[in-house]
Design a protein around this motif. Structure first.
Motif, PDB file in Angstrom:
ATOM      1  N   MET A 121      37.610  37.854  44.384  1.00 13.56           N
ATOM      2  CA  MET A 121      36.979  36.543  44.462  1.00 13.56           C
ATOM      3  C   MET A 121      37.908  35.366  44.153  1.00 13.56           C
ATOM      4  N   ASN A 122      38.679  35.440  43.083  1.00 11.95           N
ATOM      5  CA  ASN A 122      39.613  34.363  42.759  1.00 11.95           C
ATOM      6  C   ASN A 122      40.834  34.953  42.065  1.00 11.95           C
ATOM      7  N   LEU A 123      41.750  34.092  41.662  1.00 10.82           N
ATOM      8  CA  LEU A 123      42.988  34.565  41.031  1.00 10.82           C
ATOM      9  C   LEU A 123      42.989  34.339  39.526  1.00 10.82           C
ATOM     10  N   LYS A 124      41.805  34.099  38.950  1.00 14.53           N
ATOM     11  CA  LYS A 124      41.701  33.836  37.521  1.00 14.53           C
ATOM     12  C   LYS A 124      41.455  35.093  36.700  1.00 14.53           C
ATOM     13  N   ASN A 125      41.173  36.199  37.369  1.00 16.33           N
ATOM     14  CA  ASN A 125      40.900  37.436  36.643  1.00 16.33           C
ATOM     15  C   ASN A 125      41.955  38.496  36.927  1.00 16.33           C
ATOM     16  N   ASN A 126      42.158  39.366  35.934  1.00 16.94           N
ATOM     17  CA  ASN A 126      43.043  40.514  36.110  1.00 16.94           C
ATOM     18  C   ASN A 126      42.346  41.613  36.899  1.00 16.94           C
ATOM     19  N   PHE A 127      41.065  41.772  36.629  1.00 22.76           N
ATOM     20  CA  PHE A 127      40.245  42.741  37.354  1.00 22.76           C
ATOM     21  C   PHE A 127      38.780  42.496  37.011  1.00 22.76           C
ATOM     22  N   VAL A 128      37.925  43.080  37.841  1.00 21.41           N
ATOM     23  CA  VAL A 128      36.480  43.072  37.607  1.00 21.41           C
ATOM     24  C   VAL A 128      36.015  44.512  37.772  1.00 21.41           C
ATOM     25  N   THR A 129      35.156  44.978  36.872  1.00 19.99           N
ATOM     26  CA  THR A 129      34.593  46.317  37.040  1.00 19.99           C
ATOM     27  C   THR A 129      33.080  46.224  37.197  1.00 19.99           C
ATOM     28  N   LEU A 130      32.542  47.178  37.931  1.00 21.16           N
ATOM     29  CA  LEU A 130      31.101  47.318  38.092  1.00 21.16           C
ATOM     30  C   LEU A 130      30.749  48.760  37.751  1.00 21.16           C
ATOM     31  N   ASN A 131      29.963  48.923  36.704  1.00 18.92           N
ATOM     32  CA  ASN A 131      29.611  50.264  36.205  1.00 18.92           C
ATOM     33  C   ASN A 131      30.860  51.118  35.990  1.00 18.92           C
ATOM     34  N   GLY A 132      31.897  50.478  35.437  1.00 17.73           N
ATOM     35  CA  GLY A 132      33.114  51.194  35.071  1.00 17.73           C
ATOM     36  C   GLY A 132      34.114  51.396  36.190  1.00 17.73           C
ATOM     37  N   GLN A 133      33.812  50.930  37.392  1.00 15.35           N
ATOM     38  CA  GLN A 133      34.707  51.099  38.541  1.00 15.35           C
ATOM     39  C   GLN A 133      35.252  49.742  38.974  1.00 15.35           C
ATOM     40  N   TYR A 134      36.553  49.686  39.290  1.00 14.60           N
ATOM     41  CA  TYR A 134      37.117  48.430  39.768  1.00 14.60           C
ATOM     42  C   TYR A 134      36.313  47.933  40.975  1.00 14.60           C
ATOM     43  N   MET A 135      35.943  46.659  40.938  1.00 19.63           N
ATOM     44  CA  MET A 135      35.090  46.100  41.986  1.00 19.63           C
ATOM     45  C   MET A 135      35.888  45.229  42.946  1.00 19.63           C
ATOM     46  N   SER A 136      35.748  45.507  44.218  1.00 25.24           N
ATOM     47  CA  SER A 136      36.323  44.676  45.271  1.00 25.24           C
ATOM     48  C   SER A 136      35.239  43.747  45.810  1.00 25.24           C
ATOM     49  N   GLU A 137      35.642  42.775  46.589  1.00 25.37           N
ATOM     50  CA  GLU A 137      34.665  41.922  47.270  1.00 25.37           C
ATOM     51  C   GLU A 137      33.827  42.755  48.242  1.00 25.37           C
ATOM     52  N   PHE A 138      34.455  43.743  48.858  1.00 19.12           N
ATOM     53  CA  PHE A 138      33.714  44.637  49.741  1.00 19.12           C
ATOM     54  C   PHE A 138      32.613  45.360  48.982  1.00 19.12           C
ATOM     55  N   MET A 139      32.941  45.913  47.818  1.00 19.47           N
ATOM     56  CA  MET A 139      31.947  46.647  47.031  1.00 19.47           C
ATOM     57  C   MET A 139      30.777  45.731  46.664  1.00 19.47           C
ATOM     58  N   MET A 140      31.093  44.548  46.181  1.00 18.68           N
ATOM     59  CA  MET A 140      30.054  43.604  45.803  1.00 18.68           C
ATOM     60  C   MET A 140      29.170  43.258  47.003  1.00 18.68           C
ATOM     61  N   ASN A 141      29.793  43.003  48.139  1.00 13.81           N
ATOM     62  CA  ASN A 141      29.032  42.582  49.311  1.00 13.81           C
ATOM     63  C   ASN A 141      28.290  43.742  49.973  1.00 13.81           C
ATOM     64  N   ALA A 142      28.829  44.949  49.845  1.00 15.99           N
ATOM     65  CA  ALA A 142      28.105  46.128  50.345  1.00 15.99           C
ATOM     66  C   ALA A 142      26.848  46.357  49.511  1.00 15.99           C
ATOM     67  N   TYR A 143      26.932  46.119  48.211  1.00 11.13           N
ATOM     68  CA  TYR A 143      25.750  46.224  47.349  1.00 11.13           C
ATOM     69  C   TYR A 143      24.719  45.168  47.736  1.00 11.13           C
TER      70      TYR A 143
END
Length: 268
Positions: A121-143
Motif C-alpha cells: 500500500m505505501n512505503l511507510k511500513n516494513n511489512f503488514v501481516t494478516l493472521n500471521g501471514q505477510y499481506m500483499s495488496e493482492f491478498m487484501m483485495n482478494a479477501y
C-alpha cells in the motif's frame, strides 16, 4: 457476465525502478504506463471474448490516472482517481454487479524479495501481516472480492506473487511476467506478456467455481511501521493495540472493519 479489473503498475512486465512508475519522471514512466495499458487492454479483450457484457476497470496505481480511457475497448467502464472509500483499489466492487475479478500489474508484498519494488500500500511500513501471514495488496483485495462473494479468476504480476496466489486460490490462472533478483527484475518479452494475458485471462473465466475464496472467521492485522512515532500516533485508532514501538495490531470478525482500519493505516 460482468468482470471487475483492478490494475496496478509495479507488477507490469519489465518494471524494475520507481522512476518507471511515477508521472513526475515522464521519460521512464510513459514507456511502462503504455505497457500497463497494453496489459489491461489484453485482459479486457479476454473478458469480452469470453462473453462479458462489460468490464469495470479500476485504475489502482498512485494517482489512479494512468490509463488512457480512449485506448480501452468500448465495453469498458473506467474508474479513475480515488473516491476515498475503504475499498480503495477495489472501489466500485459489489457482489450484485460482478461475476469475476481480474488483477493486472500486481506485485509482491512488503519485505518480499520477489520484486525490487515490493511494498504493501505505501512505503511507510516494513511489512503488514494478516493472521500471521505477510499481506500483499493482492491478498487484501482478494479477501475483499471474497467478502462480496466474487471469485478471483486471474492475476498477472511478478513470479513470487503468482506463486502465493495459487496457494491462496488454487483454481486461479496467473501470468508471471517478472522475477525479482535483488534490485533487478528479469522479465519475459512485453509482447509475450500481452499475448499470455489475453489467452489465459479468457480461459480463466471457465473456472469461476474453483476460484472462490472462503474468508476466515476472524482477522488480525499487524502493521510494522518504519518510524515509531507513526505507530504511536496510529495506535489511538479505536480498537488498535500498540504491540511494540513500531507495531500496531487490530482485530475484528468483520472484513469491512479491517478495510476501514487499513483505510486509515495504509492509505497515503
Amino acid at each position: 457476465m460482468k468482470v471487475y479489473l483492478s490494475a496496478d503498475i509495479e507488477g507490469t512486465c519489465g518494471i524494475c525502478d520507481w522512476s518507471e512508475t511515477e508521472r513526475s519522471t515522464r521519460d521512464d514512466y510513459i514507456i511502462y504506463r503504455d505497457q500497463m495499458q497494453r496489459e489491461v487492454n489484453a485482459a479486457c479483450e479476454a473478458a469480452i471474448a469470453a462473453g462479458a457484457e462489460y468490464v469495470y476497470v479500476k485504475d489502482a496505481h498512485d494517482s489512479a490516472r494512468n490509463l488512457i480511457p480512449m485506448e480501452l475497448p468500448e465495453q469498458v467502464r473506467v474508474h479513475r482517481g480515488w473516491s476515498g472509500d475503504p475499498l480503495s483499489m477495489m472501489s466500485g466492487l459489489d457482489g450484485d454487479r460482478f461475476d469475476a475479478v481480474f488483477f493486472t500489474g500486481y506485485h509482491a508484498w512488503a519485505s518480499c524479495p520477489g520484486n525490487p519494488l515490493s511494498h504493501t500500500m505505501n512505503l511507510k511500513n516494513n511489512f503488514v501481516t494478516l493472521n500471521g501471514q505477510y499481506m500483499s495488496e493482492f491478498m487484501m483485495n482478494a479477501y475483499t472480492a471474497a467478502y462480496y462473494g466474487v471469485p478471483v479468476t486471474f492475476l498477472s504480476g511478478d513470479e513470487a506473487l503468482c506463486e502465493f496466489a495459487k496457494e491462496l486460490i488454487p483454481g486461479i490462472t496467473t501470468v508471471a511476467v517478472n522475477r525479482g533478483v535483488g534490485g533487478a527484475a528479469c522479465s519475459i518479452h512485453p509482447a509475450a506478456a500481452v499475448r499470455e494475458i489475453r489467452e489465459k485471462a479468457e480461459a480463466s473465466l471457465a473456472n469461476l467455481d474453483r476460484c472462490r475464496l472462503t474468508l476466515p472467521d476472524s482477522f488480525e492485522m499487524v502493521v510494522s511501521f518504519k518510524e515509531h512515532r507513526q505507530a504511536y500516533s496510529r495506535s489511538f485508532y479505536p480498537g488498535a493495540r500498540l504491540l511494540a514501538p513500531t507495531q500496531v495490531a487490530f482485530s475484528s470478525g468483520d472484513w469491512y472493519e479491517m478495510l476501514r482500519f487499513s483505510h486509515f493505516f495504509l492509505s497515503d
